[in-house]
Structures are given as C-alpha cells and as structure tokens.
Scaffold this active site. Structure first.
Site, short mmCIF file in Angstrom:
data_model
loop_
_atom_site.label_atom_id
_atom_site.label_comp_id
_atom_site.label_asym_id
_atom_site.label_seq_id
_atom_site.Cartn_x
_atom_site.Cartn_y
_atom_site.Cartn_z
N ASP A 1 0.83 -1.21 0.00
CA ASP A 1 0.00 0.00 0.00
C ASP A 1 0.86 1.26 0.00
O ASP A 1 1.83 1.38 0.75
CB ASP A 1 -0.89 0.04 1.25
CG ASP A 1 -1.77 -1.20 1.40
OD1 ASP A 1 -1.27 -2.30 1.17
OD2 ASP A 1 -2.93 -1.04 1.78
N HIS B 1 -1.11 4.48 -0.44
CA HIS B 1 -2.12 5.32 0.19
C HIS B 1 -1.83 6.82 0.10
O HIS B 1 -1.89 7.54 1.10
CB HIS B 1 -2.32 4.92 1.66
CG HIS B 1 -3.32 3.81 1.84
ND1 HIS B 1 -4.62 3.90 1.40
CD2 HIS B 1 -3.20 2.58 2.40
CE1 HIS B 1 -5.26 2.78 1.69
NE2 HIS B 1 -4.42 1.95 2.28
N ASP C 1 -4.13 -0.29 -3.37
CA ASP C 1 -4.27 0.83 -2.43
C ASP C 1 -3.23 1.92 -2.70
O ASP C 1 -2.45 2.31 -1.82
CB ASP C 1 -4.22 0.35 -0.97
CG ASP C 1 -5.52 -0.30 -0.53
OD1 ASP C 1 -6.36 -0.60 -1.40
OD2 ASP C 1 -5.70 -0.52 0.69
N ASP D 1 -6.21 7.22 -1.49
CA ASP D 1 -7.03 7.37 -0.28
C ASP D 1 -6.15 7.59 0.95
O ASP D 1 -5.02 7.14 1.02
CB ASP D 1 -7.95 6.16 -0.04
CG ASP D 1 -9.26 6.25 -0.82
OD1 ASP D 1 -9.61 7.37 -1.24
OD2 ASP D 1 -9.90 5.21 -1.01
N ARG D 2 -6.75 8.27 1.93
CA ARG D 2 -6.11 8.59 3.20
C ARG D 2 -5.01 9.64 3.04
O ARG D 2 -5.14 10.75 3.50
CB ARG D 2 -5.61 7.34 3.90
CG ARG D 2 -6.75 6.36 4.24
CD ARG D 2 -6.42 5.56 5.47
NE ARG D 2 -7.53 4.66 5.83
CZ ARG D 2 -8.42 4.92 6.77
NH1 ARG D 2 -8.37 6.04 7.44
NH2 ARG D 2 -9.38 4.06 7.03
N ASN E 1 -8.54 -2.89 -2.33
CA ASN E 1 -9.92 -2.60 -1.93
C ASN E 1 -10.23 -1.11 -1.98
O ASN E 1 -11.39 -0.71 -2.02
CB ASN E 1 -10.19 -3.15 -0.52
CG ASN E 1 -9.34 -2.49 0.55
OD1 ASN E 1 -8.11 -2.49 0.47
ND2 ASN E 1 -9.98 -1.95 1.57
N HIS E 2 -9.18 -0.25 -1.98
CA HIS E 2 -9.42 1.19 -2.07
C HIS E 2 -9.49 1.69 -3.52
O HIS E 2 -9.68 2.89 -3.71
CB HIS E 2 -8.36 1.96 -1.29
CG HIS E 2 -8.69 2.06 0.17
ND1 HIS E 2 -9.35 3.15 0.72
CD2 HIS E 2 -8.49 1.20 1.19
CE1 HIS E 2 -9.52 2.95 2.01
NE2 HIS E 2 -9.01 1.78 2.32
N HIS F 1 -3.88 -8.27 -3.35
CA HIS F 1 -3.92 -7.24 -2.32
C HIS F 1 -4.36 -7.76 -0.97
O HIS F 1 -3.73 -7.49 0.05
CB HIS F 1 -4.83 -6.08 -2.73
CG HIS F 1 -4.89 -5.00 -1.70
ND1 HIS F 1 -3.85 -4.13 -1.49
CD2 HIS F 1 -5.84 -4.67 -0.79
CE1 HIS F 1 -4.15 -3.31 -0.50
NE2 HIS F 1 -5.36 -3.62 -0.06
N ARG G 1 -12.90 -7.01 9.26
CA ARG G 1 -13.28 -5.82 8.49
C ARG G 1 -14.76 -5.82 8.11
O ARG G 1 -15.26 -4.81 7.61
CB ARG G 1 -12.44 -5.72 7.22
CG ARG G 1 -10.95 -5.67 7.46
CD ARG G 1 -10.20 -5.72 6.13
NE ARG G 1 -8.77 -5.90 6.31
CZ ARG G 1 -7.88 -4.92 6.38
NH1 ARG G 1 -8.27 -3.67 6.30
NH2 ARG G 1 -6.59 -5.18 6.52
N HIS H 1 -2.38 -4.76 2.36
CA HIS H 1 -3.69 -4.56 2.99
C HIS H 1 -3.67 -4.29 4.48
O HIS H 1 -4.66 -3.84 5.02
CB HIS H 1 -4.55 -5.80 2.67
CG HIS H 1 -6.02 -5.69 2.92
ND1 HIS H 1 -6.77 -4.57 2.63
CD2 HIS H 1 -6.91 -6.60 3.43
CE1 HIS H 1 -8.03 -4.80 2.93
NE2 HIS H 1 -8.15 -6.01 3.42
#
Length: 488
Positions: A232, A234, A261, A264-265, A293-294, A342, A390, A417
């Site tokens: 990730d 991110h 990923d 995001d964030r 997943n993002h 992922h 999750r 992840h």
C-alpha cells in the site's frame, strides 16, 4: 419436564473495580493513538465485566481507527443490545455502517438518535448528511439507464487547450517518455499540477491498456533479474519518491509491482496515481499494478480520493478513475511460483488460478466471492477460517494457505492490505507474506514501510524497511472531511 436456565455468574465488586481501571488505561492509550493497546485493555475490561455497554462502544471506536470495521460493527451492536438507550452505541454503529458503505443502515441509527435527542445539533447534522448520501445514491441509480455509457467516450481532448502560462511537463507526440516522468515527479515534489489535458490522456491510454489485460497476469522473472514488490502507498507521494530513491527508478532492468491501495487517506493520491500510471505506460511489460480494496467508488468517496480529484481536477475525472480502476488486474503470478494479491485467500478450498483468471473484474467489488476476497481478506494465526474483522472477506489460517498453495503448485503468497510495525510480516510458516509500503501511515501509526526484492533464480523474499520522510503540511484525509465527520 423442568428445564434449567443458565445464569450468568455474579460479577464481584473487585472485578467491577478492575474493569473500570482497565477502561481508564484503555482511554489513555486511545488518547495517545495507540489503538491496539487500547483494544487490548478494553477487552480486559469486558472480560472482567461483560455487562457494560460503554466498554463495547469504546472498543468499537478503537476498532474503527484500526479499520476493523466488522469488529467495530459487532461491538457497537452489542453495546446497543446491553443498553437500548445508550446513544453513543447507535453513533458507533452508524459509523461502522458508514465505513462499510452501508449508508441506509447508518441512516436508521442516526434517525434513532435524532428522535431521542431532538435538540442534539450534532445528531441532526449527521442524520442530514447521511440522508443526502442515501438520496444521492438512489438518484444516481434512478438515472443510470444506460449502463454501457462510458465516461471515456465523452471526453474530447481536442477541445482542451494548453494555456501559454503552463510550464509543466508535456507528453511527446501524446506519449509518456522517461524525461516526462522525471519532470512530472519534480513538478509534484514542488506541489505543481499536471495539465488536465495530459492527465486525461494518461487516463484514457491506461484504460485502453488495462482493458486488454487478463484478470491474473503472469510475470516471468529471469534467474539473475531483480524484481520489486511494493504494498500500500495510500497517497503518500513523498514516501513513494523515497522508494525510488532507495531502490532505483522503474525501468526495463528494474521492474516493479505495486500491490493495490495506491490512493485514499494520504492527501497526495493524485500525484501517486499519475506517477504510477505514467510508469505503467512507459514500461508496460516491466511495471505492474494490482487492484486494492481502495480502488473502488465507495472507498474513494469515504477516504478522500474522490474529493481530491474533484478539488484538483473535475468530478468527471473522478468518475473516469472509477472506470479505470474497474479494469485493474486482481492478481499477479511471479514465475508460476508466487501469487500476489492485495487482500488474501478464500472461503472455499477449491479456488484455482484458472478460476481467478475467469473472474469478470470490470465492476465494483462485490460483497462476497473470490473477487471480494482477493481484495479484502486477511490471514489469522490459528487454523481454519473466521468472519472478517473488516466485515468484508474472511480471515484464513495457515492450513488454508497451505491447501491453496498445494492445489495450485505455488511456493507462497504475497499480500498487503494491513499496517505492520516493521512494514512487513512473514506468517503461516513462511507461506504468507504481508508487505505494506506506507510508513507512519496517516501520520499517526509510527510504522516502518517496506518493499520486497527477489531474484528469479530462487524467488526468496528480501525485505528493505524505511522510515517516513517529511511532506508538505497537508494532513492525511484532508479531502475526506465531509464524510469522515460522520464517523467521529
């Protein structure tokens, strides 16, 4: 015939007192943003006195902070079950539902709070905002008559002019070059912006490329050739630059796989994704990207990427990104020996590589099934399977990993992840490796980042770890505030 009823053992005064102490300790850890220790101490409090709603609600909040949305939802529901008048329990459950993209369920909880607390301005605001989201989703479904309509088909690059004052990098004959990439990264380091015409061109070209790719991509690696796998990112652009500084720029002799990923964030997600897409176009056979997943519409709306794209470019571009993400491959197989995805493995033991190849990936991730599990699942230390922490995917044990590898004649899996303190974790007797490449995740976690290098001759993983580097004063999730305010 009489039946016996099972009574709960009485809770002693000492247990009640100790539970309160554990809760106080947990609260202190929470204030320090040490959420894992907070969870441990809330758990201790619950073990001593399992009848207190606030313990579950507080642990639910800590689980939200660690992205264990399934556990957060379960705890919030338990707090409401214990005390149906406990308003904070409904708040926490609504936040968990929001995190999972279940906006209708969240709305019901916010509605309850507004009824029992009609003068609560915060509750009214959250109900109103959540209601807007639900209505927006319903409206979009109602007008989505033509499912075959593509945003890509509506974009007219010829109508976009390059202003005289634009001083950034330019594509050469519409193509990405190494010089363009070097200039782009320098532009981004200075917080500049790529011209929208070139940004759109990159997105249109990368969509065409990914549409021709298979769901499971086979990657051959020569005996003496190095290959790098990153987890990730991110939206942490300056840490991405640090990876290239340490490990070299991508090239035909320095191939990379980024394992989902990308966005995001972190609030430099636009810079990250155009850098990665640019290298993919430059070195299509030596630079690879898996879907995380993002890379989905719901996550992007919740955690900042959608807002960032709209702020830096347009809503139309945000929709185009969703189209592009739908075509990202779901997994890569290195030298027919190592599978990289992922999230993780499956709720069934009979999933084969051939089944993965046949997945129809051009869609938003479903709530169950192999596609969902590739993006969302996590390993667990004990054998067997368990419901996901999750709330999506599953948790799988060492026996599940070994069965999958034996069935598909593979050596081990690499996945991402999950934040890991050292940036990586070797689990399941060396058969399941996690790599996470965003150090000091969200500027709060204090973790190292890592990447994996291996050679084709032995395929043994080598780990490089690193600390976070400074970045401009833009906080993580700066573009996600309107939605994230509903989760506080």
């Amino acid at each position: 015939m009489a039946t016996e009823t099972q009574e709960s053992p009485a809770i002693s005064a000492d247990d009640i007192k100790l539970a309160e102490k554990y809760k106080s300790d947990a609260n202190e850890y929470f204030k320090k943003q040490d959420f894992n220790n907070a969870i441990d101490f809330y758990t201790k409090a619950i073990e001593k006195n399992p009848e207190v709603a606030i313990y579950y609600a507080n642990r639910s909040f800590a689980y939200l902070k660690t992205e264990c949305f399934g556990y957060a939802l379960s705890d919030a529901s338990k707090s409401v079950e214990l005390d149906k008048t406990y308003v904070k329990g409904y708040y926490r459950r609504a936040a968990a539902h929001m995190s999972l993209g279940k906006f209708k369920e969240a709305l019901k909880d916010y509605e309850y709070v507004t009824k029992v607390r009609p003068n609560d301005k915060d509750a009214k605001m959250k109900y109103s905002e959540c209601n807007k989201i639900v209505k927006k989703i319903a409206f979009e479904k109602a007008i989505a008559v033509d499912d075959n309509k593509n945003i890509a088909d509506t974009i007219n690059l010829d109508a976009m002019t390059i202003e005289n004052e634009y001083a950034g990098p330019e594509l050469e004959d519409g193509k990405v070059t190494l010089q363009f990439m070097k200039d782009l990264m320098e532009l981004y380091k200075k917080q500049g912006k790529l011209h929208r015409k070139y940004a759109y061109k990159i997105l249109l070209d990368i969509k065409c490329y990914f549409m021709k790719q298979t769901t499971l991509v086979e990657i051959p690696i020569g005996d003496e050739h190095k290959f790098t796998v990153c987890g990730d990112i991110h939206g942490q652009f300056y840490d991405l630059m640090n990876i290239f500084e340490m490990n070299g720029l991508p090239s035909e002799t320095n191939p990379y796989l980024f394992n989902g990923d990308f966005v995001d964030r972190g609030s430099f997600s636009v810079e990250c994704i155009f850098t990665l897409f640019g290298f993919k176009l430059l070195y299509p056979n030596h630079f690879f990207m898996s879907r995380g997943n993002h890379e989905s519409a719901t996550m992007n709306q919740m955690y900042g990427f959608d807002g960032e794209v709209k702020s830096k470019y347009t809503a139309q571009m945000a929709d185009l990104f969703t189209e592009v993400y739908n075509w990202l491959p779901l997994a890569h197989c290195l030298n027919k020996r190592v599978l990289v995805m992922h999230g993780g493995l499956f709720t069934r033991d009979d999933v084969t590589l051939d089944e993965i190849r046949k997945i129809d990936r051009n869609r938003q991730p479903p709530d169950e099934g192999p596609m969902c599990e590739l993006l969302w699942s996590d390993p667990q230390p004990q054998n067997g399977r368990a419901p996901s922490k999750r709330g999506v995917g599953c948790q799988f044990g060492p026996d599940v990993t070994k069965t999958f590898l034996d069935l598909n004649k593979l050596d081990y899996i690499i996945r991402s992840h999950e934040v890991k303190n050292d940036g990586y974790e070797v689990a399941h007797n060396g058969l399941c490796i996690t790599v996470f490449s965003a150090p000091n995740y969200c500027d709060t976690m204090g973790n190292k980042g890592a990447f994996i290098t291996l050679k084709g001759s032995d395929m043994l993983p080598n780990f490089t770890t690193y600390e976070a580097v400074p970045h401009p004063n833009v906080k993580p999730m700066a573009y996600a505030s309107s939605l994230l305010s509903l989760m506080c």
